[in-house]
Design an enzyme around this catalytic site. Structure first.
Site, PDB file in Angstrom:
ATOM      1  N   GLU A  29     -53.015 -30.530  -6.013  1.00 57.08           N
ATOM      2  CA  GLU A  29     -52.837 -29.095  -6.288  1.00 57.08           C
ATOM      3  C   GLU A  29     -51.455 -28.611  -5.872  1.00 57.08           C
ATOM      4  O   GLU A  29     -50.707 -29.295  -5.153  1.00 57.08           O
ATOM      5  CB  GLU A  29     -53.916 -28.246  -5.615  1.00 57.08           C
ATOM      6  CG  GLU A  29     -53.777 -28.139  -4.124  1.00 57.08           C
ATOM      7  CD  GLU A  29     -54.239 -26.792  -3.560  1.00 57.08           C
ATOM      8  OE1 GLU A  29     -55.212 -26.808  -2.811  1.00 57.08           O
ATOM      9  OE2 GLU A  29     -53.619 -25.746  -3.824  1.00 57.08           O
ATOM     10  N   LYS A 163     -61.337 -24.170   6.745  1.00 59.08           N
ATOM     11  CA  LYS A 163     -60.745 -23.619   7.973  1.00 59.08           C
ATOM     12  C   LYS A 163     -61.615 -22.516   8.535  1.00 59.08           C
ATOM     13  O   LYS A 163     -62.260 -21.788   7.792  1.00 59.08           O
ATOM     14  CB  LYS A 163     -59.430 -22.936   7.621  1.00 59.08           C
ATOM     15  CG  LYS A 163     -58.268 -23.811   7.534  1.00 59.08           C
ATOM     16  CD  LYS A 163     -57.038 -22.921   7.704  1.00 59.08           C
ATOM     17  CE  LYS A 163     -55.815 -23.754   7.455  1.00 59.08           C
ATOM     18  NZ  LYS A 163     -55.758 -24.147   6.047  1.00 59.08           N
TER      19      LYS A 163
HETATM   20  N1  PSU Z   1     -56.671 -23.457   2.465  1.00 58.25           N
HETATM   21  C1  PSU Z   1     -55.664 -24.191   3.003  1.00 58.25           C
HETATM   22  N2  PSU Z   1     -54.505 -24.346   2.325  1.00 58.25           N
HETATM   23  C2  PSU Z   1     -54.323 -23.804   1.089  1.00 58.25           C
HETATM   24  C3  PSU Z   1     -55.396 -23.043   0.514  1.00 58.25           C
HETATM   25  C4  PSU Z   1     -56.539 -22.914   1.229  1.00 58.25           C
HETATM   26  O1  PSU Z   1     -55.810 -24.689   4.085  1.00 58.25           O
HETATM   27  O2  PSU Z   1     -53.246 -23.961   0.508  1.00 58.25           O
HETATM   28  C5  PSU Z   1     -55.218 -22.504  -0.854  1.00 58.25           C
HETATM   29  C6  PSU Z   1     -55.895 -23.438  -1.868  1.00 58.25           C
HETATM   30  O3  PSU Z   1     -55.105 -23.464  -3.031  1.00 58.25           O
HETATM   31  C7  PSU Z   1     -57.202 -22.733  -2.154  1.00 58.25           C
HETATM   32  C8  PSU Z   1     -56.754 -21.304  -2.090  1.00 58.25           C
HETATM   33  O4  PSU Z   1     -57.778 -23.070  -3.394  1.00 58.25           O
HETATM   34  O5  PSU Z   1     -55.874 -21.252  -0.984  1.00 58.25           O
HETATM   35  C9  PSU Z   1     -57.887 -20.329  -1.947  1.00 58.25           C
HETATM   36  O6  PSU Z   1     -57.395 -19.047  -2.165  1.00 58.25           O
HETATM   37  P1  PSU Z   1     -58.397 -17.856  -2.526  1.00 58.25           P
HETATM   38  O7  PSU Z   1     -59.231 -17.675  -1.293  1.00 58.25           O
HETATM   39  O8  PSU Z   1     -57.519 -16.708  -2.846  1.00 58.25           O
HETATM   40  O9  PSU Z   1     -59.232 -18.335  -3.687  1.00 58.25           O
END
Ligand code: PSU
Ligand code: MN
Length: 310
Positions: A29, A163
């Site tokens: 990603e 996390k």
């Molecule tokens: N958690 C991490 N690192 C990240 C993300 C989440 O430790 O980079 C990123 C990932 O791309 C995940 C996104 O899919 O954040 C989730 O964001 P949202 O909650 O806005 O969907």
């Protein structure tokens, strides 16, 4: 049997050839690059992870949107753009039509990367951490589209868990409701990204990539569409015990609140704040766990190809 990749995607020749030959490919990603880590550690991490996947006998395919075109496999220069160009927006599922229509640059989240990987015909995807149910979601309703995507798109997603900026218990409940297998790899406990523990059991456990590949085959052969969340704990030597980070995470959440940060900005803000508050220690752990996931993802992609029927 290979199906043609979707006509709106642009695959590199290397990725296209690997998929056509039925060789192992691992999707990676890009939100983690553009909005998950500071420059230049982010681009160094992106290159290193691609190398680890290659060393593991699979072809890496970093996924992003460049100039409105969904791309599967990127050059070194393109990784640099993603890591450093401030015009790169965070693209989840709901953002894909806009970034394509406006010819923008987008870094794809777990959800958007899964969807593009599936359109390309890639079954294994490596990331760092999943999005999930945010703390306080009972009033904010902030639940990542990563959850709904896992419920419907046929890709195995290797992460180091969730996390504790999120509500881990509610995230596991939502994944259960959505029918998503969450499998601890070599662990009985669901890992919480920086830490091997979370206080929550992994709903199921396997210890070999062969078993993971068999789960993928079984799920999809049964017509159970959707992803599998493979939770791979950070190596012992690299972990930050959950208790040591609890105060930092509370402080980062309080700071986000004080600054009125919401919606798609909240996760990038919290990640950046945790790096600052830990003087970079969280970044070292983050990079270590992504490396570890890349090793597992490459092995899983090989096992999956090897398990093809007939
Ligand atoms: N958690 C991490 N690192 C990240 C993300 C989440 O430790 O980079 C990123 C990932 O791309 C995940 C996104 O899919 O954040 C989730 O964001 P949202 O909650 O806005 O969907
Ligand atoms: Mn959200």
């Amino acid at each position: 049997m290979m199906t043609e990749p979707h006509p709106m995607l642009r695959l590199t020749a290397e990725v296209r050839a690997a998929l056509a030959d039925g060789r192992p490919v691992v999707a990676l990603e890009s939100t983690i690059i553009s909005h998950g880590m500071p420059y230049p550690d982010n681009v160094a991490m992106a290159r290193e992870v691609e190398r680890i996947v290659r060393d593991g006998g699979a072809v890496p395919a970093t996924i992003a949107v460049l100039g409105g075109i969904p791309r599967v496999g990127l050059s070194a220069d393109e990784l640099e753009t993603l890591a450093s160009d401030p015009s790169v927006v965070k693209v989840s599922i709901r953002d894909l039509p806009h970034v394509v229509a406006t010819s923008g640059h987008g870094a794809t989240t777990v959800a958007a990367t899964m969807r593009l990987a599936a359109l390309a015909g890639i079954a294994v995807f490596v990331t760092g951490g999943l999005g999930g149910v945010h703390r306080g979601a009972e009033s904010s309703m902030d639940i990542s589209a990563d959850m709904t995507e896992l419920s419907q798109t046929d890709v195995a997603v290797v992460s180091a868990g969730v996390k504790s900026i999120l509500d881990i218990g509610r995230t596991l409940e939502v994944l259960e409701t959505l029918g998503v297998p969450v499998v601890g790899f070599g662990t009985d406990e669901f890992p919480s990204f920086f830490s091997r523990s979370s206080g929550f059991a992994a709903p199921m456990r396997v210890d070999t990539v062969g078993e993971l590949a068999a789960m993928m085959r079984a799920k999809w052969a049964l017509g159970l569409h959707g992803g599998i969340s493979v939770a791979n704990p950070v190596p012992v030597a690299d972990e930050v015990p959950a208790a040591e980070l609890a105060d930092t995470i509370d402080r980062a959440l309080a700071d986000a609140d004080a600054h009125g940060i919401r919606g798609k900005d909240i996760t990038p803000y919290l990640l950046g704040r945790i790096v600052e508050l830990t003087d970079g220690r969280s970044l070292a752990t983050n990079i270590a766990l992504v490396r570890n996931n890349a090793r597992l993802g490459a092995a899983l992609a090989r096992a999956y190809v090897a398990s093809a029927p007939g």
